[in-house]
Design an enzyme around this catalytic site. Structure first.
Site, PDB file in Angstrom:
ATOM      1  N   SER A 282       0.831  -1.214   0.000  1.00 13.87           N
ATOM      2  CA  SER A 282       0.000   0.000   0.000  1.00 13.87           C
ATOM      3  C   SER A 282       0.861   1.257   0.000  1.00 13.87           C
ATOM      4  CB  SER A 282      -0.910   0.018   1.236  1.00 13.87           C
ATOM      5  OG  SER A 282      -1.682  -1.154   1.288  1.00 13.87           O
TER       6      SER A 282
HETATM    7  N1  SAH Z   1      -1.180  -4.154   3.747  1.00  7.47           N
HETATM    8  C1  SAH Z   1      -0.489  -4.772   2.658  1.00  7.47           C
HETATM    9  C2  SAH Z   1      -1.257  -4.546   1.390  1.00  7.47           C
HETATM   10  C3  SAH Z   1      -1.460  -5.805   0.673  1.00  7.47           C
HETATM   11  S1  SAH Z   1      -2.487  -5.706  -0.766  1.00  7.47           S
HETATM   12  C4  SAH Z   1       0.910  -4.255   2.579  1.00  7.47           C
HETATM   13  O1  SAH Z   1       1.245  -3.294   3.283  1.00  7.47           O
HETATM   14  O2  SAH Z   1       1.694  -4.823   1.817  1.00  7.47           O
HETATM   15  C5  SAH Z   1      -3.898  -6.599  -0.193  1.00  7.47           C
HETATM   16  C6  SAH Z   1      -3.688  -8.032   0.180  1.00  7.47           C
HETATM   17  O3  SAH Z   1      -4.968  -8.569   0.532  1.00  7.47           O
HETATM   18  C7  SAH Z   1      -3.142  -8.936  -0.918  1.00  7.47           C
HETATM   19  O4  SAH Z   1      -1.947  -9.529  -0.487  1.00  7.47           O
HETATM   20  C8  SAH Z   1      -4.243  -9.965  -1.144  1.00  7.47           C
HETATM   21  O5  SAH Z   1      -3.757 -11.265  -1.444  1.00  7.47           O
HETATM   22  C9  SAH Z   1      -4.974  -9.937   0.186  1.00  7.47           C
HETATM   23  N2  SAH Z   1      -6.369 -10.404   0.191  1.00  7.47           N
HETATM   24  C10 SAH Z   1      -7.341 -10.191  -0.725  1.00  7.47           C
HETATM   25  N3  SAH Z   1      -8.500 -10.798  -0.348  1.00  7.47           N
HETATM   26  C11 SAH Z   1      -8.241 -11.401   0.850  1.00  7.47           C
HETATM   27  C12 SAH Z   1      -9.010 -12.195   1.749  1.00  7.47           C
HETATM   28  N4  SAH Z   1     -10.285 -12.513   1.510  1.00  7.47           N
HETATM   29  N5  SAH Z   1      -8.419 -12.647   2.874  1.00  7.47           N
HETATM   30  C13 SAH Z   1      -7.120 -12.369   3.155  1.00  7.47           C
HETATM   31  N6  SAH Z   1      -6.339 -11.616   2.336  1.00  7.47           N
HETATM   32  C14 SAH Z   1      -6.883 -11.151   1.193  1.00  7.47           C
END
Ligand code: SAH
Length: 226
Positions: free
Chosen positions: A72
């Site tokens: 993010s």
């Molecule tokens: N906070 C993270 C952002 C990751 S992007 C950072 O700082 O890197 C969002 C993430 O949510 C992705 O890795 C994706 O695989 C995950 N995601 C999407 N749907 C999800 C679900 N139902 N349960 C758990 N993770 C999920």
């Protein structure tokens, strides 16, 4: 070996300046809590992304982390953290927070010092594994990881006094509202790829109070595991 030491030093040197520029930008855009700004200053974002992108680690932008996912944007991480822990202008220490979408673990790391225990769920097995290894290596010890579907929350650990979601569902999952403790707050992006908003929902004794924070652009929240 010498080469890699040099390149790491190089990052260290540019990062001191670029980190300050990032902090200034975030504070100009409404991140007012000094401890949140301090966390963004001190968590080494360059260690959460691929080395090839490390020189861009302190830009205020999201970056690819593989598997079609992104780390993010620092502003959004700071805003979500602030929205979760600052209530009526005062920072509070939270006991139990559920994070959905661990990704590379950057948001988890930023949040960790404000929370006694974090429970973090990632649906993608490879990302969950490397985030766990990275955060352990960096010395964060108040985090429990799960490879699973965050749409279901983490019933065995509910209720939570904070829930932070890093992927956008079309609508707010009722299960997550059910897993909020009284006084707890859910911070979540909601909507499709064309239009998403970051929403904060606080559970009081008798109702859920909803506030729209800003327009955002997150990856979609997907059901099941990958
Ligand atoms: N906070 C993270 C952002 C990751 S992007 C950072 O700082 O890197 C969002 C993430 O949510 C992705 O890795 C994706 O695989 C995950 N995601 C999407 N749907 C999800 C679900 N139902 N349960 C758990 N993770 C999920």
């Amino acid at each position: 070996m010498v080469g890699s030491t040099h390149s790491l030093r190089g990052i260290g040197m540019t990062s001191a300046r670029t980190r300050e520029r990032l902090i200034e930008r975030l504070s100009n855009h409404g991140i007012s809590d000094p401890e949140v700004l301090d966390r963004i200053r001190n968590v080494p974002r360059h260690l959460f992304i691929d080395e090839a992108l490390a020189s861009r680690a302190y830009e205020d932008s999201s970056l690819p982390i593989g598997k079609g996912q992104t780390i993010s944007q620092p502003f959004v991480v700071a805003l979500m953290t602030q929205a979760l822990i600052v209530r009526d202008g005062k920072r509070i220490q939270l006991e139990k927070v559920l994070e959905i979408g661990t990704g590379c673990g950057y948001q988890t790391a930023v949040l960790s010092s404000f929370v006694r225990r974090i429970f973090s769920i990632e649906r993608h097995g490879g990302l969950a594994k490397s985030a766990r290894a990275r955060l352990n290596e960096l010395g964060y010890h108040n985090i429990r990881f799960r490879h699973g579907d965050g749409m279901k929350g983490w019933p065995g650990q509910a209720p939570f006094d904070g829930i932070l979601v890093a992927a956008a569902p079309a609508e707010i999952p009722q299960i997550l509202l059910d897993q909020l403790a009284p006084g707890g707050r859910l911070v979540i992006p909601v909507g499709g790829s064309a239009s998403q908003q970051l929403i904060s929902i606080t559970r009081t004794d008798s109702e859920f109070v909803r506030e729209v924070l800003c327009d955002v652009s997150f990856v979609p929240m997907l059901g099941g595991t990958g």
